[in-house]
Design a protein around this motif. Structure first.
Motif, PDB file in Angstrom:
ATOM      1  N   ALA A  79     -51.553 -25.599 -23.366  1.00 45.12           N
ATOM      2  CA  ALA A  79     -50.764 -24.508 -22.767  1.00 45.12           C
ATOM      3  C   ALA A  79     -50.421 -23.438 -23.805  1.00 45.12           C
ATOM      4  O   ALA A  79     -50.537 -22.228 -23.530  1.00 45.12           O
TER       5      ALA A  79
ATOM      6  N   ALA B 227     -48.576 -21.773 -17.414  1.00 44.52           N
ATOM      7  CA  ALA B 227     -48.159 -22.757 -18.424  1.00 44.52           C
ATOM      8  C   ALA B 227     -47.818 -24.088 -17.760  1.00 44.52           C
ATOM      9  O   ALA B 227     -48.148 -25.156 -18.286  1.00 44.52           O
TER      10      ALA B 227
ATOM     11  N   TYR C 233     -52.003 -19.652 -23.637  1.00 43.39           N
ATOM     12  CA  TYR C 233     -50.987 -18.620 -23.442  1.00 43.39           C
ATOM     13  C   TYR C 233     -51.119 -17.540 -24.513  1.00 43.39           C
ATOM     14  O   TYR C 233     -51.119 -16.345 -24.218  1.00 43.39           O
TER      15      TYR C 233
ATOM     16  N   ARG D  15     -51.045 -25.815 -16.779  1.00 43.18           N
ATOM     17  CA  ARG D  15     -51.736 -26.407 -17.943  1.00 43.18           C
ATOM     18  C   ARG D  15     -50.956 -27.587 -18.513  1.00 43.18           C
ATOM     19  O   ARG D  15     -51.543 -28.563 -18.969  1.00 43.18           O
ATOM     20  N   ARG D  16     -49.621 -27.504 -18.507  1.00 44.84           N
ATOM     21  CA  ARG D  16     -48.810 -28.636 -18.986  1.00 44.84           C
ATOM     22  C   ARG D  16     -49.158 -29.888 -18.190  1.00 44.84           C
ATOM     23  O   ARG D  16     -49.400 -30.959 -18.756  1.00 44.84           O
TER      24      ARG D  16
ATOM     25  N   ASP E 159     -52.801 -31.205 -18.615  1.00 45.96           N
ATOM     26  CA  ASP E 159     -52.852 -31.870 -19.911  1.00 45.96           C
ATOM     27  C   ASP E 159     -52.125 -33.224 -19.858  1.00 45.96           C
ATOM     28  O   ASP E 159     -52.544 -34.202 -20.488  1.00 45.96           O
TER      29      ASP E 159
ATOM     30  N   THR F 113     -40.142 -18.345 -20.870  1.00 49.64           N
ATOM     31  CA  THR F 113     -41.372 -19.077 -20.554  1.00 49.64           C
ATOM     32  C   THR F 113     -41.514 -20.282 -21.483  1.00 49.64           C
ATOM     33  O   THR F 113     -41.424 -20.143 -22.698  1.00 49.64           O
ATOM     34  N   VAL F 114     -41.708 -21.456 -20.880  1.00 49.73           N
ATOM     35  CA  VAL F 114     -41.818 -22.693 -21.648  1.00 49.73           C
ATOM     36  C   VAL F 114     -43.280 -23.121 -21.705  1.00 49.73           C
ATOM     37  O   VAL F 114     -43.940 -23.237 -20.673  1.00 49.73           O
ATOM     38  N   LEU F 115     -43.775 -23.357 -22.897  1.00 49.99           N
ATOM     39  CA  LEU F 115     -45.162 -23.791 -23.088  1.00 49.99           C
ATOM     40  C   LEU F 115     -45.148 -25.173 -23.705  1.00 49.99           C
ATOM     41  O   LEU F 115     -44.675 -25.347 -24.826  1.00 49.99           O
ATOM     42  N   VAL F 116     -45.646 -26.144 -22.963  1.00 50.39           N
ATOM     43  CA  VAL F 116     -45.623 -27.535 -23.432  1.00 50.39           C
ATOM     44  C   VAL F 116     -47.022 -27.985 -23.830  1.00 50.39           C
ATOM     45  O   VAL F 116     -47.941 -27.957 -23.006  1.00 50.39           O
ATOM     46  N   GLY F 117     -47.177 -28.375 -25.076  1.00 53.07           N
ATOM     47  CA  GLY F 117     -48.454 -28.940 -25.511  1.00 53.07           C
ATOM     48  C   GLY F 117     -49.434 -27.884 -26.000  1.00 53.07           C
ATOM     49  O   GLY F 117     -49.301 -26.697 -25.698  1.00 53.07           O
ATOM     50  N   VAL F 118     -50.438 -28.343 -26.744  1.00 56.26           N
ATOM     51  CA  VAL F 118     -51.330 -27.395 -27.409  1.00 56.26           C
ATOM     52  C   VAL F 118     -52.272 -26.659 -26.461  1.00 56.26           C
ATOM     53  O   VAL F 118     -52.617 -25.507 -26.699  1.00 56.26           O
TER      54      VAL F 118
ATOM     55  N   ALA G 126     -45.601 -18.143 -16.891  1.00 57.24           N
ATOM     56  CA  ALA G 126     -44.836 -19.395 -16.777  1.00 57.24           C
ATOM     57  C   ALA G 126     -45.515 -20.354 -15.797  1.00 57.24           C
ATOM     58  O   ALA G 126     -45.563 -21.573 -16.020  1.00 57.24           O
TER      59      ALA G 126
END
Lengths: 222, 222
Positions: free
Chosen positions: A66, B89, A70, B92-93, B96, A59-64, B86
């Motif tokens: 997200a 995320a 998460y 939200r990515r 944002d 799972t990729v979380l980009v930015g604060v 995922a």
């Protein structure tokens, strides 16, 4: 193992490390020179910005935004956004204040002028831009001072993401020697409380080649 | 009744109205000339920015992060951030991306140059700034076009906050006549799908004194 793509003086990266450490979650740091827009990193995040967190399951979380939400969802037992709807709203308002407004008005200009010009060799720092950022920083410190006068933690009676983001931002400004703590006694007391937490230790030992933080930077009794 | 303090051409305000309308939640709009920093509004939000939402019980939600997550918590039956970790995320990515990156690189400069200078009477629009914003807009439209080529909605197979924020941002740029839709066929198809939703209708009838949107702005078959 969980990986955090970060940069030493990125406030969002510092904030993410603080959240993970407060939650006792392990993470492996991977340094990104995000301004170089490397192909492999662009595949992960086409904005080429840090922080980006990658969980064990991919799972990729980009930015604060997200990353924060998460962590709240996945690890509710160590929640940092707590209380009733109004309290959660206050925490998110202030977290967003630091991630958005303070970043735009203070941190990005300081990073651009004091760090990026050196790293990219483009031009000389603009004293006008730095002066404007410093004036904005004073206004924000006055607000933090005001909040800290009335509350134990910035968003209320409990430590929250608001404190962690505010402290991450101030730690970057402080690294550049730009915070005149003596002018803001309540803010200083609050920052000293955050700075003394185990989660903050590793941040304070980071250094960036060519820029030496002031002596009080790592001092818990500054 | 729920109140949304907003401004016509604020993307965050438009985004909040879209979320509320998609969820069939009633709201009373209150126009704020946020740049005037009126005392009463500063009491509600010391940043003097819109949107700010106030619930019947007095809960104050400042900014899109707080408003979005509050609505997700309070009205889970009409969630706009759905799926597994995922997928959430990714939503939200992108939300944002539009609330942060597109706002900074495109919308804020367009608003400052094309609207604020007129409203405040300060200086003439900078064609250099406008040109830079337009170049950034092209890069973002290329990205939207790329996403829309591969997915029905920007973040996946379901409508999400990512679509609503992206459409809110593009609707503002489109109001200024700055979107060359013919260059981005997939983005255009996706935007046309969002534009046809009942939630979008009231946005398209907003006007700002002195600036007339192009003929295609309200046209569903543009």
């Amino acid at each position: 193992m969980r990986v955090l793509h970060h940069y030493w003086l990125s406030t969002g990266s510092r904030f993410s490390r603080l959240m993970l450490s407060e939650r006792k979650l392990n993470v492996m740091l991977k340094l990104e020179h995000y301004w170089e827009r490397q192909k492999a990193f662009l595949m992960l995040n086409p904005a080429s910005s840090v922080p980006v967190m990658v969980e064990d399951d991919g799972t990729v979380l980009v930015g604060v935004w997200a990353i924060t939400e998460y962590l709240e969802d996945a690890f509710p037992e160590t929640a940092l956004i707590t209380g009733n709807a109004a309290q959660k709203a206050e925490i998110r308002r202030l977290t967003d204040w630091f991630a958005g407004k303070v970043e735009r008005e203070v941190i990005t200009p300081l990073i651009n002028e004091k760090l990026m010009r050196r790293l990219t060799g483009e031009g000389v720092p603009s004293s006008t831009t730095i002066r404007a950022a410093m004036a904005n920083l004073s206004a924000h410190l006055e607000y933090i001072n005001h909040l800290a006068e009335q509350r134990k933690w910035l968003a209320g009676s409990k430590l929250s993401t608001a404190d962690l983001y505010a402290a991450a931002s101030l730690s970057v400004a402080d690294y550049f020697g730009d915070v005149h703590w003596q002018d803001w006694p309540e803010a200083k007391t609050w920052y000293s409380r955050v700075k003394s937490r185990p989660s903050f230790r590793s941040l304070l030992s980071d250094t960036v080649t060519g820029i030496t933080p002031p002596a009080h930077y790592t001092d818990l009794d500054f």
